[in-house]
Design a protein around this motif. Structure first.
Motif, PDB file in Angstrom:
ATOM      1  N   PRO A 119       0.822  -1.210   0.000  1.00  0.00           N
ATOM      2  CA  PRO A 119       0.000   0.000   0.000  1.00  0.00           C
ATOM      3  C   PRO A 119       0.861   1.268   0.000  1.00  0.00           C
ATOM      4  O   PRO A 119       2.026   1.235   0.399  1.00  0.00           O
ATOM      5  N   THR A 120       0.276   2.351  -0.446  1.00  0.00           N
ATOM      6  CA  THR A 120       0.906   3.662  -0.282  1.00  0.00           C
ATOM      7  C   THR A 120       0.645   4.075   1.158  1.00  0.00           C
ATOM      8  O   THR A 120      -0.498   4.372   1.524  1.00  0.00           O
ATOM      9  N   LEU A 121       1.686   4.033   1.977  1.00  0.00           N
ATOM     10  CA  LEU A 121       1.506   4.336   3.393  1.00  0.00           C
ATOM     11  C   LEU A 121       1.383   5.834   3.635  1.00  0.00           C
ATOM     12  O   LEU A 121       2.089   6.641   3.022  1.00  0.00           O
ATOM     13  N   SER A 122       0.525   6.183   4.541  1.00  0.00           N
ATOM     14  CA  SER A 122       0.380   7.573   4.955  1.00  0.00           C
ATOM     15  C   SER A 122       1.688   8.062   5.571  1.00  0.00           C
ATOM     16  O   SER A 122       2.381   7.293   6.256  1.00  0.00           O
ATOM     17  N   PRO A 123       2.029   9.336   5.401  1.00  0.00           N
ATOM     18  CA  PRO A 123       3.201   9.877   6.088  1.00  0.00           C
ATOM     19  C   PRO A 123       2.959  10.057   7.595  1.00  0.00           C
ATOM     20  O   PRO A 123       3.896  10.310   8.346  1.00  0.00           O
ATOM     21  N   VAL A 124       1.709   9.902   8.023  1.00  0.00           N
ATOM     22  CA  VAL A 124       1.357   9.997   9.443  1.00  0.00           C
ATOM     23  C   VAL A 124       1.516   8.599  10.050  1.00  0.00           C
ATOM     24  O   VAL A 124       0.804   7.672   9.651  1.00  0.00           O
ATOM     25  N   PRO A 125       2.459   8.414  10.991  1.00  0.00           N
ATOM     26  CA  PRO A 125       2.735   7.070  11.514  1.00  0.00           C
ATOM     27  C   PRO A 125       1.506   6.307  11.998  1.00  0.00           C
ATOM     28  O   PRO A 125       1.343   5.130  11.659  1.00  0.00           O
ATOM     29  N   GLU A 126       0.636   6.931  12.774  1.00  0.00           N
ATOM     30  CA  GLU A 126      -0.554   6.226  13.265  1.00  0.00           C
ATOM     31  C   GLU A 126      -1.427   5.742  12.117  1.00  0.00           C
ATOM     32  O   GLU A 126      -1.993   4.652  12.176  1.00  0.00           O
TER      33      GLU A 126
END
Length: 189
Positions: free
Chosen positions: A39-46
Motif C-alpha cells: 500500500p501507499t503508506l500515509s506519512p502519518v505514523p498512526e
C-alpha cells in the motif's frame, strides 16, 4: 494456504520504489505477483500502522512483513504485536531520533506530493517502538555503506536474528536483486 508479503516502504517513498519493482517483477515472473501487497503508506505514523493492520487483519493464510528503512521500524512493531515474521532492509532503528532532522515540509520521492512532518509524528513514532524483539521472527539485510542509517545500530538491535551484512552499498540496498532467493525463501514462497 497461500503465503503473502506485506511490503512496507520507507519515509517519503511509495510502492513505486526500486525494491518494490524488483520484488514485483520476480513474483510476476513466477506467476505469484498476486502475493505482494504494497500500500501507499500515509506519512502519518498512526495512519500508516492502521493501514497495515487493516491488511493484516483481513488476510487469510501466512503473511510475512518486508520493511525498508522506516518500513522496517513499522514491521518490527507489527511483527511483535501480531506474531508475524519480518524481513528488514536497512531498517530505521531509532526512527524518532533519525527522523527529527526531517521536521517540516517533505516531498514524496515518487509522487511529488508534499506533507508536513511534525513533532506529533515523532511522538507517534516513539509509541511504536517495540521494547523487545523475538529473534526467530526476523531476517535482517543491511549494507555497511548505508549513508542514511548506521548499519551497526541494526546489527546490535537484531542480535540473535538471521543477519545478512554486506560491505559497501547504500541506503537503497544495492544487493536487493541478489538477495531475492533468500528473501522469498524466508517469506515461504
Amino acid at each position: 494456504m497461500i503465503s503473502s508479503i506485506l511490503y512496507l516502504h520507507g519515509f517519503c517513498s511509495s510502492p513505486a520504489s526500486w525494491k518494490v519493482g524488483v520484488l514485483k517483477k520476480a513474483l510476476d515472473d513466477r506467476g505469484q505477483g498476486y502475493r505482494l501487497i504494497c500500500p501507499t503508506l500515509s506519512p502519518v505514523p498512526e495512519e500508516a500502522i492502521a493501514q497495515a493492520e487493516a491488511i493484516i487483519e483481513s488476510r487469510v493464510g501466512p503473511l510475512t512483513l518486508v520493511g525498508s528503512s522506516l518500513g522496517g521500524y513499522y514491521a518490527t512493531w507489527l511483527a511483535e504485536k501480531h506474531l508475524l515474521r519480518a524481513a528488514l532492509i536497512n531498517p530505521a532503528i531509532v526512527a524518532p531520533i533519525s527522523l527529527q532532522k526531517y521536521l517540516g515540509t517533505q516531498t514524496n520521492l515518487h509522487t511529488g506530493a508534499s506533507f508536513e512532518f511534525t513533532e506529533a509524528h515523532i511522538d507517534q513514532l516513539r509509541a511504536l517502538e517495540a521494547p523487545e524483539i523475538t529473534p526467530g521472527r526476523y531476517l535482517l539485510m543491511v549494507e555497511k555503506g548505508d549513508e542514511v542509517l548506521d548499519y551497526r545500530d541494526a546489527v546490535t538491535r537484531y542480535a540473535g536474528c538471521r543477519q545478512e551484512v554486506f560491505d559497501g552499498g547504500d541506503h537503497s540496498f544495492t544487493r536487493f536483486p541478489d538477495m531475492l532467493p533468500q528473501l522469498l525463501e524466508f517469506c515461504g514462497l
